[in-house]
Write a protein that holds these residues in place. Structure first.
Motif, short mmCIF file in Angstrom:
data_model
loop_
_atom_site.label_atom_id
_atom_site.label_comp_id
_atom_site.label_asym_id
_atom_site.label_seq_id
_atom_site.Cartn_x
_atom_site.Cartn_y
_atom_site.Cartn_z
N ALA A 25 0.84 -1.19 0.00
CA ALA A 25 0.00 0.00 0.00
C ALA A 25 0.88 1.24 0.00
CB ALA A 25 -0.91 0.00 1.21
N GLY A 26 0.38 2.32 -0.62
CA GLY A 26 1.09 3.58 -0.56
C GLY A 26 2.13 3.78 -1.64
N THR A 27 2.02 3.03 -2.73
CA THR A 27 2.96 3.18 -3.82
C THR A 27 2.27 2.86 -5.13
OG1 THR A 27 5.11 2.49 -4.71
CG2 THR A 27 3.76 0.77 -3.70
N ILE A 28 2.85 3.34 -6.22
CA ILE A 28 2.35 2.96 -7.53
C ILE A 28 2.97 1.61 -7.84
CG2 ILE A 28 2.12 3.63 -9.93
CD1 ILE A 28 2.63 6.53 -9.06
N PHE A 29 2.29 0.57 -7.44
CA PHE A 29 2.82 -0.79 -7.43
C PHE A 29 3.27 -1.23 -8.81
CE2 PHE A 29 3.38 -4.94 -5.70
CZ PHE A 29 2.96 -5.83 -6.66
N SER A 30 2.52 -0.82 -9.83
CA SER A 30 2.75 -1.36 -11.17
C SER A 30 4.10 -0.96 -11.75
CB SER A 30 1.63 -0.91 -12.11
OG SER A 30 1.60 0.50 -12.16
N ILE A 31 4.75 0.05 -11.18
CA ILE A 31 6.03 0.49 -11.73
C ILE A 31 7.20 0.02 -10.89
CG2 ILE A 31 4.98 2.49 -12.86
CD1 ILE A 31 6.26 4.23 -10.68
N ARG A 32 6.95 -0.94 -10.02
CA ARG A 32 8.00 -1.42 -9.12
C ARG A 32 8.36 -2.87 -9.43
NH1 ARG A 32 9.34 3.54 -7.23
NH2 ARG A 32 7.49 4.59 -6.36
N ALA A 33 9.64 -3.12 -9.52
CA ALA A 33 10.10 -4.51 -9.51
C ALA A 33 10.03 -4.98 -8.07
CB ALA A 33 11.52 -4.61 -10.04
N MET A 34 9.53 -6.18 -7.87
CA MET A 34 9.31 -6.68 -6.52
C MET A 34 10.10 -7.96 -6.28
SD MET A 34 7.31 -4.54 -5.02
CE MET A 34 6.80 -5.50 -3.58
N GLY A 35 10.33 -8.22 -5.01
CA GLY A 35 11.06 -9.43 -4.65
C GLY A 35 10.50 -10.06 -3.39
N TRP A 36 10.74 -11.33 -3.28
CA TRP A 36 10.50 -12.06 -2.03
C TRP A 36 11.86 -12.38 -1.42
CZ3 TRP A 36 6.30 -12.86 0.89
CH2 TRP A 36 5.04 -12.71 0.30
N TYR A 37 11.97 -12.17 -0.12
CA TYR A 37 13.18 -12.41 0.63
C TYR A 37 12.82 -13.34 1.79
CZ TYR A 37 14.51 -7.97 -1.65
OH TYR A 37 14.75 -6.98 -2.56
#
Length: 114
Positions: A25-37
Motif C-alpha cells: 500500500a502507498g505506492t504505484i505498485f505497477s512500476i515497481r520490480a518486486m522481490g521475495w526475501y
C-alpha cells in the motif's frame, strides 16, 4: 509511506505447498520490480525471487523449479507459490521492492517440519 503486509505462512510438512501474498500500500505498485526475501534463524536475509514490471522472473538456485513468483498490479499484490517445501525453506518471508528496499513489513513465518 509504503506499507507491506505479508500473509499465507504456516506450518507445513516436507513436500507440501504454501502460497504467500504481499500487499503493498502507498505506492504505484505497477512500476515497481518486486522481490521475495527470507531470513532463517541465525542467518542473513536472502533474496529468493524477483519479478520485474514486465513480469520477468528470477530465482535463487535453492528454490528454482519449486517456487513461482507472480503479481497482480490491480490488487497491488505479489505472490509466492512454494512447492516441494523442505526444512531448509523454514524462515520468515518478506516482500519488498527489488533494488531499493522500503521499510520492511512484519513478514510471514514459514515452518517446514514433520
Amino acid at each position: 509511506q509504503v506499507q507491506l503486509v505479508e500473509s499465507g505462512g504456516g506450518l507445513v510438512q516436507p513436500g507440501g505447498s504454501l502460497r504467500l501474498s504481499c500487499v503493498a500500500a502507498g505506492t504505484i505498485f505497477s512500476i515497481r520490480a518486486m522481490g521475495w526475501y527470507r531470513q532463517a534463524p541465525g542467518k542473513q536475509r536472502e533474496l529468493v525471487a524477483t519479478i520485474t514490471i514486465g513480469g520477468s522472473t528470477n530465482y535463487a538456485d535453492s528454490v528454482k523449479g519449486r517456487f513461482t513468483i507472480s503479481r497482480d498490479n490491480a490488487k497491488k499484490t505479489v505472490y509466492l507459490q512454494m512447492n516441494s517445501l523442505t526444512p531448509e525453506d523454514t524462515a520468515v518471508y518478506y516482500c519488498n521492492q527489488f533494488g531499493s528496499t522500503w521499510d520492511w513489513g512484519q513478514g510471514t513465518q514459514v515452518t517446514v517440519s514433520s
